[in-house]
Design an enzyme around this catalytic site. Structure first.
Site, PDB file in Angstrom:
ATOM      1  N   GLY A 119    -113.177  12.143-108.763  1.00 32.82           N
ATOM      2  CA  GLY A 119    -112.891  11.636-107.429  1.00 32.82           C
ATOM      3  C   GLY A 119    -113.896  12.190-106.429  1.00 32.82           C
ATOM      4  O   GLY A 119    -114.604  13.171-106.700  1.00 32.82           O
ATOM      5  N   CYS A 120    -113.972  11.563-105.262  1.00 33.87           N
ATOM      6  CA  CYS A 120    -114.963  11.978-104.263  1.00 33.87           C
ATOM      7  C   CYS A 120    -114.645  13.364-103.700  1.00 33.87           C
ATOM      8  O   CYS A 120    -115.496  14.258-103.688  1.00 33.87           O
ATOM      9  CB  CYS A 120    -115.063  10.940-103.159  1.00 33.87           C
ATOM     10  SG  CYS A 120    -113.489  10.451-102.413  1.00 33.87           S
ATOM     11  N   TYR A 121    -113.416  13.567-103.222  1.00 32.27           N
ATOM     12  CA  TYR A 121    -113.043  14.875-102.686  1.00 32.27           C
ATOM     13  C   TYR A 121    -113.159  15.956-103.762  1.00 32.27           C
ATOM     14  O   TYR A 121    -113.591  17.078-103.496  1.00 32.27           O
ATOM     15  CB  TYR A 121    -111.609  14.864-102.174  1.00 32.27           C
ATOM     16  CG  TYR A 121    -111.358  14.081-100.923  1.00 32.27           C
ATOM     17  CD1 TYR A 121    -112.026  14.362 -99.731  1.00 32.27           C
ATOM     18  CD2 TYR A 121    -110.408  13.061-100.908  1.00 32.27           C
ATOM     19  CE1 TYR A 121    -111.762  13.656 -98.577  1.00 32.27           C
ATOM     20  CE2 TYR A 121    -110.131  12.348 -99.751  1.00 32.27           C
ATOM     21  CZ  TYR A 121    -110.811  12.648 -98.588  1.00 32.27           C
ATOM     22  OH  TYR A 121    -110.536  11.943 -97.442  1.00 32.27           O
ATOM     23  N   SER A 122    -112.746  15.609-104.974  1.00 34.36           N
ATOM     24  CA  SER A 122    -112.759  16.625-106.026  1.00 34.36           C
ATOM     25  C   SER A 122    -114.179  16.980-106.452  1.00 34.36           C
ATOM     26  O   SER A 122    -114.442  18.109-106.855  1.00 34.36           O
ATOM     27  CB  SER A 122    -111.930  16.169-107.229  1.00 34.36           C
ATOM     28  OG  SER A 122    -112.466  15.002-107.800  1.00 34.36           O
TER      29      SER A 122
END
Length: 305
Positions: A115-118
């Site tokens: 994921g982007c945030y991760s």
């Protein structure tokens, strides 16, 4: 070598950006389904069978169904959903996590795109936990702001129509879907507090981890550990925090597959803020998928990026 690639869900934000990157290349041939049959399982299975690699740009439930459709086929899969990110049978598609992880991606039949945030969170935390600078059970807070494109068509429409407001915070139920993968791939054993937000800009992202330093630690040690881990990495750069001041622009790496990491020290030397800046549709989604595709096909890692 020309490879056949099927993007299942190419009409979505991530799928469109992957398609745009691949259409420019002479070493990739896109497999497509007649739009009139795009929901026909038989037609989709035919497309999967014709592809060397399929990239799934679908919601979790639909991605699970797509993987089931591929049963018995030699097709390799990159999944951009959340469905398999903590599944040990799937390679986790953050190549810079370690040399062993990069090799696993290259040889994998199944790769789960981060994921982007991760991506930003793991990039900052995993090397520091491994180096012993951050305890696995540390009480951590992660804050972030992203462009609205990461929210899919419905959220994009809200912002483009002017009904979403300038900025909002969410995830306050403490159940954000990226938390399990952040923990699993950073080596954390204690659940962090993760508070993301969305701003009135299309693309771009900054992930922030504020920390009080244990006695005896310095900001320089944090910078050095990150720099050592990512030495030679093409798409992850560790930069001096002072070079980015006074304002950090979340849009500054848009259109690239680059993520920059920085350590910002407090004047008393007892605290830092760790930052990761990236394009949420680049290294945070479509760019990462293409990077993983290149590794899986034995092509130049930066092709199309």
């Amino acid at each position: 070598m020309t490879a056949a690639v099927f993007i299942d869900g190419e009409a979505g934000t991530t799928g469109l950006q992957i398609r745009d990157r691949l259409l420019k290349r002479g070493d990739i041939r896109l497999v497509q389904v007649d739009p009139a049959r795009r929901k026909d399982p038989a037609a989709r299975r035919e497309a999967f069978a014709a592809a060397d690699v399929a990239i799934l740009c679908l919601p979790d439930a639909a991605a699970i169904e797509a993987v089931a459709l591929c049963e018995g086929l030699p097709t390799r899969i990159i999944d951009a959903s959340t469905a398999y990110r903590v599944n040990p049978d799937w390679a986790f598609g953050f190549a810079e996590l370690s040399a062993a992880n990069r090799a696993r991606i290259a040889g994998a039949a199944r790769v789960s795109n981060p994921g982007c945030y991760s991506t930003g969170s793991i990039a900052l935390l995993a090397p520091l936990v491994a180096a012993g600078l951050i305890a696995a059970d540390a009480a951590l807070s992660i804050n972030a702001v992203s462009g609205y494109s990461g929210g899919g068509k419905a959220l994009i429409s809200e912002f483009e129509e002017g009904t979403a407001g300038a900025h909002f915070v969410y995830g306050l139920e403490h159940k954000h879907k990226h938390i399990p993968e952040i923990m699993a791939h950073s080596g954390l054993t204690r659940r962090p507090i993760f508070v993301p937000s969305v701003g009135n800009f299309a693309q771009g992202m900054v992930v922030q981890v504020p920390l009080h330093l244990p006695k005896g630690q310095t900001a320089g040690e944090y910078h050095a550990a990150l720099a050592a881990h990512y030495e030679g990495a093409r798409f992850v750069r560790v930069v001096e925090g002072d070079s980015l001041l006074p304002r950090i622009n979340p849009e500054r790496l848009n259109g690239t597959n680059v993520m920059e990491l920085s350590v910002h020290a407090g004047p008393e030397g007892d605290r830092v803020v760790l930052l990761a800046t990236l394009d949420n549709l680049g290294k945070g989604a479509s760019g990462a998928a293409v990077q993983n595709l290149n590794l899986m096909l034995g092509m130049e890692e930066g092709a199309g990026l």
